[in-house]
Design a protein around this motif. Structure first.
Motif, short mmCIF file in Angstrom:
data_model
loop_
_atom_site.label_atom_id
_atom_site.label_comp_id
_atom_site.label_asym_id
_atom_site.label_seq_id
_atom_site.Cartn_x
_atom_site.Cartn_y
_atom_site.Cartn_z
N LEU A 64 0.85 -1.18 0.00
CA LEU A 64 0.00 0.00 0.00
C LEU A 64 0.90 1.24 0.00
O LEU A 64 1.49 1.59 1.02
CB LEU A 64 -0.91 0.00 1.23
CG LEU A 64 -1.85 1.20 1.38
CD1 LEU A 64 -2.79 1.32 0.17
CD2 LEU A 64 -2.64 1.10 2.66
N ILE A 65 0.99 1.90 -1.15
CA ILE A 65 1.85 3.09 -1.28
C ILE A 65 1.02 4.32 -0.95
O ILE A 65 -0.03 4.58 -1.57
CB ILE A 65 2.43 3.18 -2.70
CG1 ILE A 65 3.35 1.98 -2.98
CG2 ILE A 65 3.19 4.50 -2.89
CD1 ILE A 65 3.92 1.95 -4.37
N VAL A 66 1.50 5.09 0.03
CA VAL A 66 0.75 6.27 0.48
C VAL A 66 1.38 7.57 0.00
O VAL A 66 0.73 8.61 0.00
CB VAL A 66 0.64 6.28 2.02
CG1 VAL A 66 -0.18 5.08 2.49
CG2 VAL A 66 2.01 6.27 2.67
N ASP A 113 1.61 13.09 -2.55
CA ASP A 113 0.57 12.15 -2.16
C ASP A 113 0.31 11.17 -3.31
O ASP A 113 0.46 11.51 -4.49
CB ASP A 113 -0.71 12.92 -1.81
CG ASP A 113 -1.78 12.00 -1.27
OD1 ASP A 113 -2.62 11.55 -2.08
OD2 ASP A 113 -1.77 11.73 -0.05
N TYR A 114 -0.11 9.96 -2.97
CA TYR A 114 -0.31 8.93 -4.01
C TYR A 114 -1.42 9.29 -4.99
O TYR A 114 -1.50 8.73 -6.09
CB TYR A 114 -0.60 7.57 -3.37
CG TYR A 114 -1.98 7.43 -2.78
CD1 TYR A 114 -2.99 6.80 -3.49
CD2 TYR A 114 -2.27 7.93 -1.52
CE1 TYR A 114 -4.27 6.68 -2.96
CE2 TYR A 114 -3.53 7.81 -0.98
CZ TYR A 114 -4.54 7.18 -1.70
OH TYR A 114 -5.78 7.07 -1.17
N PRO A 169 -1.65 13.71 -9.47
CA PRO A 169 -1.52 13.28 -10.88
C PRO A 169 -0.08 13.17 -11.36
O PRO A 169 0.21 12.43 -12.30
CB PRO A 169 -2.27 14.40 -11.64
CG PRO A 169 -3.20 15.00 -10.64
CD PRO A 169 -2.49 14.90 -9.32
N ALA A 170 0.84 13.90 -10.71
CA ALA A 170 2.24 13.86 -11.13
C ALA A 170 2.87 12.49 -10.91
O ALA A 170 3.89 12.16 -11.52
CB ALA A 170 3.04 14.93 -10.39
N VAL A 171 2.29 11.68 -10.03
CA VAL A 171 2.85 10.35 -9.74
C VAL A 171 1.86 9.28 -10.18
O VAL A 171 1.75 8.23 -9.53
CB VAL A 171 3.21 10.20 -8.25
CG1 VAL A 171 4.36 11.11 -7.88
CG2 VAL A 171 1.99 10.49 -7.37
N ALA A 172 1.18 9.53 -11.27
CA ALA A 172 0.25 8.53 -11.78
C ALA A 172 0.98 7.26 -12.20
O ALA A 172 0.42 6.16 -12.13
CB ALA A 172 -0.53 9.11 -12.96
N VAL A 206 9.35 5.34 -2.52
CA VAL A 206 7.96 5.33 -2.08
C VAL A 206 7.87 5.13 -0.57
O VAL A 206 8.73 4.50 0.04
CB VAL A 206 7.16 4.22 -2.80
CG1 VAL A 206 7.13 4.48 -4.30
CG2 VAL A 206 7.74 2.85 -2.51
N ILE A 207 6.83 5.71 0.00
CA ILE A 207 6.46 5.48 1.39
C ILE A 207 5.32 4.48 1.36
O ILE A 207 4.22 4.78 0.86
CB ILE A 207 6.02 6.77 2.09
CG1 ILE A 207 7.03 7.89 1.85
CG2 ILE A 207 5.81 6.51 3.57
CD1 ILE A 207 8.42 7.59 2.37
#
Length: 370
Positions: free
Chosen positions: A332-334, A344-345, A348-351, A359-360
């Motif tokens: 589960l990537i948050v 934040d997951y 849109p920049a980390v789609a 990743v956290i």
């Protein structure tokens, strides 16, 4: 990689041997100050009674060997009382000779006996005396061994973690570091109290006794070559001074500071801290969550305690995750760390995850992919 480490290990070994033979005046002064301030991890030792019995056994063994040598060559000795040397005379002669008493009533008269005294019994006498005065020699040896250990530690310590303060916050921080796979040899404790330094040594950690607001104390902890610094003193103003000193000595290390009051957070950030944790407000928020929803509080406690079920941690993106959306991953990537920005997951920049991302994620207990 193995071939690259061999020259460094050989250089460190040569450096240690050189310091045993010759040291400059400046090196001798640094070693003397370091041996007083640095507490190395406690090593196992025999109980006092066992040490005494072991030395007594060694002394008796030396005495027995000497008796056998004299008894085997008894024809070469002369006893002024009866002219011959029996077993009792051999024991008597060995005892008074090793203790350097030497009454002269039993003497070696043949060339062989005198040569044996020069080449064998005299070294045994020296060995016997060394055992008898072993306590003094052990103190000197321990001091030398301590300096050698400090030399070895200082020459090898790089990219380690310096933890300032071995109180409740510092101990729990170290427990968390150990649970993530960081070895005890990569952690150095700094505390002004000798009692805390001894406790750290008993826990297998290197500790430096001194005021962490002073540069010389942090230099003894090799803070200039550390990769991370955790500052957890009792007072907020002390934390500020330590942060300023640590940042001055190391421009690249990640510095995390614990303070009591929220109003001191901006000052710590200006002083060079990368992350500031406010213990009082964090505890207050956890109390409020516990009152509103105890299961949520238990889940948060689980996430903050590594290895207890669910682990919240930072890791690199795996090959299987590259090109996939955060929600499509097994863990589960948050949040995603990209170009030093925490996103934040749902951003849109980390789609789509990229190779250079970190990743956290929340995962089941297990070592994180570091």
């Amino acid at each position: 990689m193995k071939d690259e480490n061999q020259p460094a290990a050989r250089t460190n070994r040569f450096f240690i041997l050189r310091t045993l033979w010759h040291r400059s005046r400046a090196e001798a002064r640094d070693d003397s100050e370091a041996s007083r301030a640095i507490t190395m991890p406690t090593q196992g030792a025999l109980p006092p009674l066992q040490q005494v019995l072991r030395r007594l056994a060694m002394a008796l063994l030396v005495l027995a060997v000497t008796v056998l040598i004299v008894w085997a060559d008894r024809a070469g000795y002369n006893d002024t009382s009866d002219g011959s040397v029996d077993l009792l005379d051999a024991v008597y002669y060995a005892t008074v000779t090793l203790s350097t008493t030497g009454y002269g009533d039993i003497t070696p008269v043949s060339d062989g006996a005198r040569l044996t005294n020069v080449l064998v019994i005299t070294p045994l006498r020296v060995l016997f005396l060394i055992i008898l005065v072993g306590t003094t020699l052990e103190v000197l040896t321990e001091r030398t061994r301590q300096q050698v250990r400090i030399h070895r530690w200082r020459s090898r310590t790089r990219d380690h973690v310096v933890v300032v303060g071995y109180g409740t916050k510092g101990r729990h921080a170290i427990e968390s570091l150990l649970s993530t796979g960081i070895g005890k040899e990569k952690i150095v404790v700094v505390d002004p109290q000798q009692k805390a330094a001894h406790a750290a040594g008993d826990d297998g950690l290197v500790a430096v006794v001194g005021d962490a607001t002073r540069s010389e104390t942090l230099l003894k902890a090799e803070v200039q070559s550390a990769s991370r610094v955790i500052i957890a003193p009792q007072r907020d103003e002390t934390a500020t001074l330590i942060t300023l000193t640590a940042r001055q000595l190391n421009r690249h290390a990640t510095i995390v500071v614990a303070v009591r009051e929220d109003e001191n957070v901006p000052l710590l950030k200006q002083s060079g801290a990368d992350t500031v944790v406010t213990s009082s407000s964090s505890a207050g928020r956890l109390l409020g969550v516990s009152m509103a929803s105890p299961p949520v509080a238990r889940t948060l406690e689980d996430l903050m305690t590594h290895g207890s079920g669910l682990d919240l941690g930072e890791r690199a993106v795996t090959e299987e995750e590259i090109g996939r959306a955060p929600r499509e991953c097994a863990d589960l990537i948050v949040a995603v760390l990209r170009n030093r920005k925490l996103l934040d997951y749902t951003d849109p920049a980390v789609a789509v995850l990229q190779r250079a991302d970190r990743v956290i994620s929340i995962s089941r207990s297990g070592p994180a992919d570091r």
